[in-house]
Structures are given as structure tokens and as C-alpha cells.
Design a protein around this motif. Sequence first.
Motif, PDB file in Angstrom:
ATOM      1  N   TRP A   1      56.255  -7.983  40.809  1.00 16.42           N
ATOM      2  CA  TRP A   1      55.066  -7.764  41.515  1.00 16.42           C
ATOM      3  C   TRP A   1      54.316  -8.891  42.578  1.00 16.42           C
ATOM      4  O   TRP A   1      54.457  -9.953  41.898  1.00 16.42           O
ATOM      5  CB  TRP A   1      53.871  -6.664  41.035  1.00 16.42           C
TER       6      TRP A   1
ATOM      7  N   CYS B   1      45.735  -0.789  38.836  1.00 12.91           N
ATOM      8  CA  CYS B   1      46.778  -1.182  38.037  1.00 12.91           C
ATOM      9  C   CYS B   1      46.829  -0.782  36.844  1.00 12.91           C
ATOM     10  O   CYS B   1      47.872  -0.241  36.552  1.00 12.91           O
ATOM     11  CB  CYS B   1      46.786  -2.686  37.859  1.00 12.91           C
TER      12      CYS B   1
ATOM     13  N   ASN C   1      60.381  -2.513  40.927  1.00  7.82           N
ATOM     14  CA  ASN C   1      59.399  -2.579  39.866  1.00  7.82           C
ATOM     15  C   ASN C   1      59.819  -3.690  39.031  1.00  7.82           C
ATOM     16  O   ASN C   1      59.104  -3.574  37.909  1.00  7.82           O
ATOM     17  CB  ASN C   1      59.055  -1.209  39.548  1.00  7.82           C
TER      18      ASN C   1
ATOM     19  N   LEU D   1      50.755  -9.905  44.437  1.00  3.56           N
ATOM     20  CA  LEU D   1      49.547  -9.327  44.719  1.00  3.56           C
ATOM     21  C   LEU D   1      48.795 -10.266  45.826  1.00  3.56           C
ATOM     22  O   LEU D   1      49.292 -11.490  46.114  1.00  3.56           O
ATOM     23  CB  LEU D   1      48.294  -9.857  43.413  1.00  3.56           C
ATOM     24  N   ASP D   2      48.464  -9.617  46.875  1.00  5.34           N
ATOM     25  CA  ASP D   2      48.211 -10.413  48.132  1.00  5.34           C
ATOM     26  C   ASP D   2      46.671  -9.773  48.557  1.00  5.34           C
ATOM     27  O   ASP D   2      46.134  -8.962  48.497  1.00  5.34           O
ATOM     28  CB  ASP D   2      49.072  -9.809  49.245  1.00  5.34           C
TER      29      ASP D   2
ATOM     30  N   SER E   1      54.710  -2.097  49.855  1.00  6.14           N
ATOM     31  CA  SER E   1      53.489  -2.035  49.343  1.00  6.14           C
ATOM     32  C   SER E   1      53.135  -0.712  48.454  1.00  6.14           C
ATOM     33  O   SER E   1      53.207   0.396  49.003  1.00  6.14           O
ATOM     34  CB  SER E   1      52.357  -1.984  50.571  1.00  6.14           C
TER      35      SER E   1
ATOM     36  N   HIS F   1      46.351  -5.855  48.441  1.00 12.04           N
ATOM     37  CA  HIS F   1      47.664  -5.312  48.253  1.00 12.04           C
ATOM     38  C   HIS F   1      48.418  -5.543  46.907  1.00 12.04           C
ATOM     39  O   HIS F   1      48.684  -6.755  46.631  1.00 12.04           O
ATOM     40  CB  HIS F   1      48.321  -5.798  49.597  1.00 12.04           C
ATOM     41  N   VAL F   2      49.278  -4.508  46.623  1.00 12.71           N
ATOM     42  CA  VAL F   2      50.258  -4.848  45.477  1.00 12.71           C
ATOM     43  C   VAL F   2      51.445  -4.572  45.997  1.00 12.71           C
ATOM     44  O   VAL F   2      51.697  -3.554  46.778  1.00 12.71           O
ATOM     45  CB  VAL F   2      50.013  -3.911  44.346  1.00 12.71           C
TER      46      VAL F   2
ATOM     47  N   ASP G   1      55.847  -4.705  46.039  1.00  9.12           N
ATOM     48  CA  ASP G   1      57.011  -4.849  45.047  1.00  9.12           C
ATOM     49  C   ASP G   1      58.089  -5.645  45.665  1.00  9.12           C
ATOM     50  O   ASP G   1      58.384  -5.683  46.958  1.00  9.12           O
ATOM     51  CB  ASP G   1      57.746  -3.229  44.964  1.00  9.12           C
TER      52      ASP G   1
ATOM     53  N   TRP H   1      38.022  -7.980  44.635  1.00 10.51           N
ATOM     54  CA  TRP H   1      38.021  -7.584  43.103  1.00 10.51           C
ATOM     55  C   TRP H   1      36.924  -7.226  42.359  1.00 10.51           C
ATOM     56  O   TRP H   1      36.704  -7.232  41.234  1.00 10.51           O
ATOM     57  CB  TRP H   1      39.005  -8.471  42.417  1.00 10.51           C
TER      58      TRP H   1
ATOM     59  N   PRO I   1      41.338  -2.990  41.863  1.00 11.93           N
ATOM     60  CA  PRO I   1      42.477  -3.529  41.721  1.00 11.93           C
ATOM     61  C   PRO I   1      43.007  -3.488  40.098  1.00 11.93           C
ATOM     62  O   PRO I   1      43.824  -2.690  39.757  1.00 11.93           O
ATOM     63  CB  PRO I   1      42.639  -4.628  42.181  1.00 11.93           C
TER      64      PRO I   1
END
Length: 183
Positions: free
Chosen positions: A121, A171, A118, A123-124, A149, A140-141, A143, A162, A167
Motif C-alpha cells: 500500500w 485501516c 493488496n 499512503l498519500d 485508491s 488516500h490509501v 494499492d 490524521w 485513517p
Amino acid sequence: MTPSAKREALAVLVQDHGVPVRRACQAVRLSRAAYYRPPRSRLVHDTDVVTALNDVVGRHSRWGFWKCFYRLPRAGHRWNHKRVHRVYCALRLNLPRRRRRRVPTRLRQPLVAPARLNETWALDFRADALYDGRSFRTFHVLDEGNRESLAGSGRSRRLAPWSNGRPASWCSSTCARGVLPKT
């Protein structure tokens, strides 16, 4: 042997050795008509091809031979491609091929993995389509520490994933609960 070389050999036989023209033409294998006919310059023969090619190249300087050749019949000229290519090369219009520019090689460095989970991160956004043709995108987020994921959400329309704010809300709510650290 080219016709001009045959004419020179024939002139040596006739003038220096006194051989009749008929016999000299038979020995050199050149017709008497070709001997008596004055040689025509190719430049005189190809003046119309030269002007047409210069006209096309003047308008489109980076075109190669075949583009120029295919433009000529549109202007009403019906010349053999071999003749046009000979004139094209004689005018030195043939361009060197463009070489691909090479990108300088960079020094390869190993990827640095984060020391803790953690910490970083990624983002995808991913897109795919269903069997019936409907497309969807997912967010997707990930680590970076363990490549897992953390969360994902998707939309089935062709809108940006978004656009509904999920998202960002995911978050902020996850970070507020203390599950993931804010960075």
C-alpha cells in the motif's frame, strides 16, 4: 597608443633624432603639458579607493563587486563604478563564479510492481483549495498493485488530516473485516 608609449616615442625623437619638443609632440599627438607633467601613478591616485574596498572586503569576503560598490556610497564615497571596478580587478578581488555541484548520475532501474494485489500500500496526503479560498487536505490509501485508491478521507480545516484518527481507525477496521491483509 597609450600615453606612456607616446612619451617613450617622443623621448626617442627628441634625444636620438634631435627633433624639437613641439614638433615631436605634434608628430606623436601628445600635448606638451602631458609631456612635461610627470606621470602620476594610479596607485597614488587610487589609494582611498583601495582602502575603502579593502575595508568592505575585509568585513564581507564573499561579496561580489556590485554589493561592495553599493556599500561605498553608504560610507560617503561617490566614485564612478568603472573606476572602482578597475581597482577591484587590479587588487584581484574578483571571485570566480560558483559552479553548481553536479550530482552523480545513478543507474536507472525499472520500478518493480508487486506480484499480487493488496500486497503493498501507499499512503498519500493531498492538499487543495476551494474557489472561495478554503483549503482542505485529503488522505488516500493506494494499492500499489493496480494503482487504485482503496479509501480516502478529508478535512476542511488547516489541521493535520490524521489528527482525528480516521485513517488509523479506517485501516484497523478494514483490516479487521478481512478486506485488506495486515502487513
